[in-house]
Write a protein that holds these residues in place. Structure first.
Motif, PDB file in Angstrom:
ATOM      1  N   HIS A  28       1.290  -4.533   4.914  1.00  0.00           N
ATOM      2  CA  HIS A  28       0.775  -4.147   3.604  1.00  0.00           C
ATOM      3  C   HIS A  28       0.925  -2.647   3.384  1.00  0.00           C
ATOM      4  CE1 HIS A  28      -1.379  -7.938   4.499  1.00  0.00           C
ATOM      5  NE2 HIS A  28      -1.141  -8.167   3.215  1.00  0.00           N
ATOM      6  N   VAL A  29       1.165  -2.283   2.133  1.00  0.00           N
ATOM      7  CA  VAL A  29       1.341  -0.874   1.786  1.00  0.00           C
ATOM      8  C   VAL A  29       0.169  -0.034   2.279  1.00  0.00           C
ATOM      9  CG1 VAL A  29       1.445   0.751  -0.140  1.00  0.00           C
ATOM     10  CG2 VAL A  29       2.836  -1.323  -0.209  1.00  0.00           C
ATOM     11  N   TYR A  30      -1.053  -0.543   2.089  1.00  0.00           N
ATOM     12  CA  TYR A  30      -2.240   0.257   2.406  1.00  0.00           C
ATOM     13  C   TYR A  30      -2.454   0.444   3.898  1.00  0.00           C
ATOM     14  CZ  TYR A  30      -4.499  -4.271   3.285  1.00  0.00           C
ATOM     15  OH  TYR A  30      -4.817  -5.511   3.769  1.00  0.00           O
ATOM     16  N   GLU A  31      -1.721  -0.305   4.715  1.00  0.00           N
ATOM     17  CA  GLU A  31      -1.901  -0.211   6.165  1.00  0.00           C
ATOM     18  C   GLU A  31      -1.087   0.924   6.788  1.00  0.00           C
ATOM     19  OE1 GLU A  31      -0.898  -4.470   6.881  1.00  0.00           O
ATOM     20  OE2 GLU A  31      -2.792  -4.483   7.992  1.00  0.00           O
ATOM     21  N   PHE A  32      -0.165   1.497   6.041  1.00  0.00           N
ATOM     22  CA  PHE A  32       0.709   2.518   6.596  1.00  0.00           C
ATOM     23  C   PHE A  32       0.226   3.920   6.248  1.00  0.00           C
ATOM     24  CE2 PHE A  32       4.118   0.141   8.467  1.00  0.00           C
ATOM     25  CZ  PHE A  32       4.011  -1.101   7.872  1.00  0.00           C
ATOM     26  N   ASP A  33       0.381   4.821   7.199  1.00  0.00           N
ATOM     27  CA  ASP A  33      -0.099   6.192   7.033  1.00  0.00           C
ATOM     28  C   ASP A  33       0.990   7.169   6.624  1.00  0.00           C
ATOM     29  OD1 ASP A  33      -1.993   5.427   9.932  1.00  0.00           O
ATOM     30  OD2 ASP A  33      -2.775   5.557   7.883  1.00  0.00           O
ATOM     31  N   TYR A  34       2.209   6.891   7.008  1.00  0.00           N
ATOM     32  CA  TYR A  34       3.294   7.837   6.778  1.00  0.00           C
ATOM     33  C   TYR A  34       4.436   7.139   6.050  1.00  0.00           C
ATOM     34  CZ  TYR A  34       0.620  10.175  10.391  1.00  0.00           C
ATOM     35  OH  TYR A  34      -0.400  10.721  11.111  1.00  0.00           O
TER      36      TYR A  34
END
Length: 124
Positions: free
Chosen positions: A107-113
Motif C-alpha cells: 500500500h502507498v501509505y506503508e512506504f516511507d521513501y
C-alpha cells in the motif's frame, strides 16, 4: 535516509518489453522492502508489484501478474521491474518506494521513501 532514483522509462510500442531500474543511495537497500507503483494522468497512484528485502517474496497486481517481474540485486543497491507485453494502458509514471521492513508491503501509505518517477509511454 535512503534516496531512490528510477530510470529506464521511455516511449515504446505495444507488445515490447522494458526494464525499469530503481537505484538507491544512502543506507544499503538490502534491509528494505521495495514496491513499484504507477500513476496515469487523472488517476490515483496504484500498486504494481513489490519485493521483500531478501527477494524471496514478491506480489503483483492483477494487471501486472504474468507480465511483470520484480527482482533485486542488493550488491548493486538496485531493484528492477521487468515489463513484458506492454499495453497502452500501462502508460503512466512509474515510481519505486522503500520501507525498512522484512515484510512485503503493497500500500502507498506503508512506504516511507519514494523516487521521483520515470515516464513509460506505450503507443498502440
Amino acid at each position: 535516509q535512503v534516496q531512490l532514483v528510477e530510470s529506464g522509462g521511455r516511449l515504446v510500442q505495444a507488445g515490447v518489453s522494458l526494464r525499469l531500474s530503481c537505484s538507491a543511495s544512502g543506507p544499503p537497500l538490502r534491509t528494505y522492502a521495495v514496491g513499484w507503483f504507477r500513476q496515469a494522468p487523472g488517476k490515483e497512484r496504484e500498486f504494481v508489484g513489490a519485493i521483500s528485502w531478501s527477494g524471496g517474496s514478491t506480489r503483483y497486481s492483477d494487471s501486472a501478474a504474468g507480465r511483470f517481474a520484480i527482482s533485486r540485486d542488493n550488491a548493486k543497491n538496485t531493484v528492477y521491474l521487468q515489463m513484458n507485453s506492454l499495453k497502452p494502458e500501462d502508460t503512466a509514471v512509474y515510481y519505486c518506494a522503500a520501507r525498512d521492513t522484512i515484510a512485503v508491503v503493497t500500500h502507498v501509505y506503508e512506504f516511507d521513501y519514494w523516487g521521483q518517477g520515470t515516464q513509460v509511454t506505450v503507443s498502440s
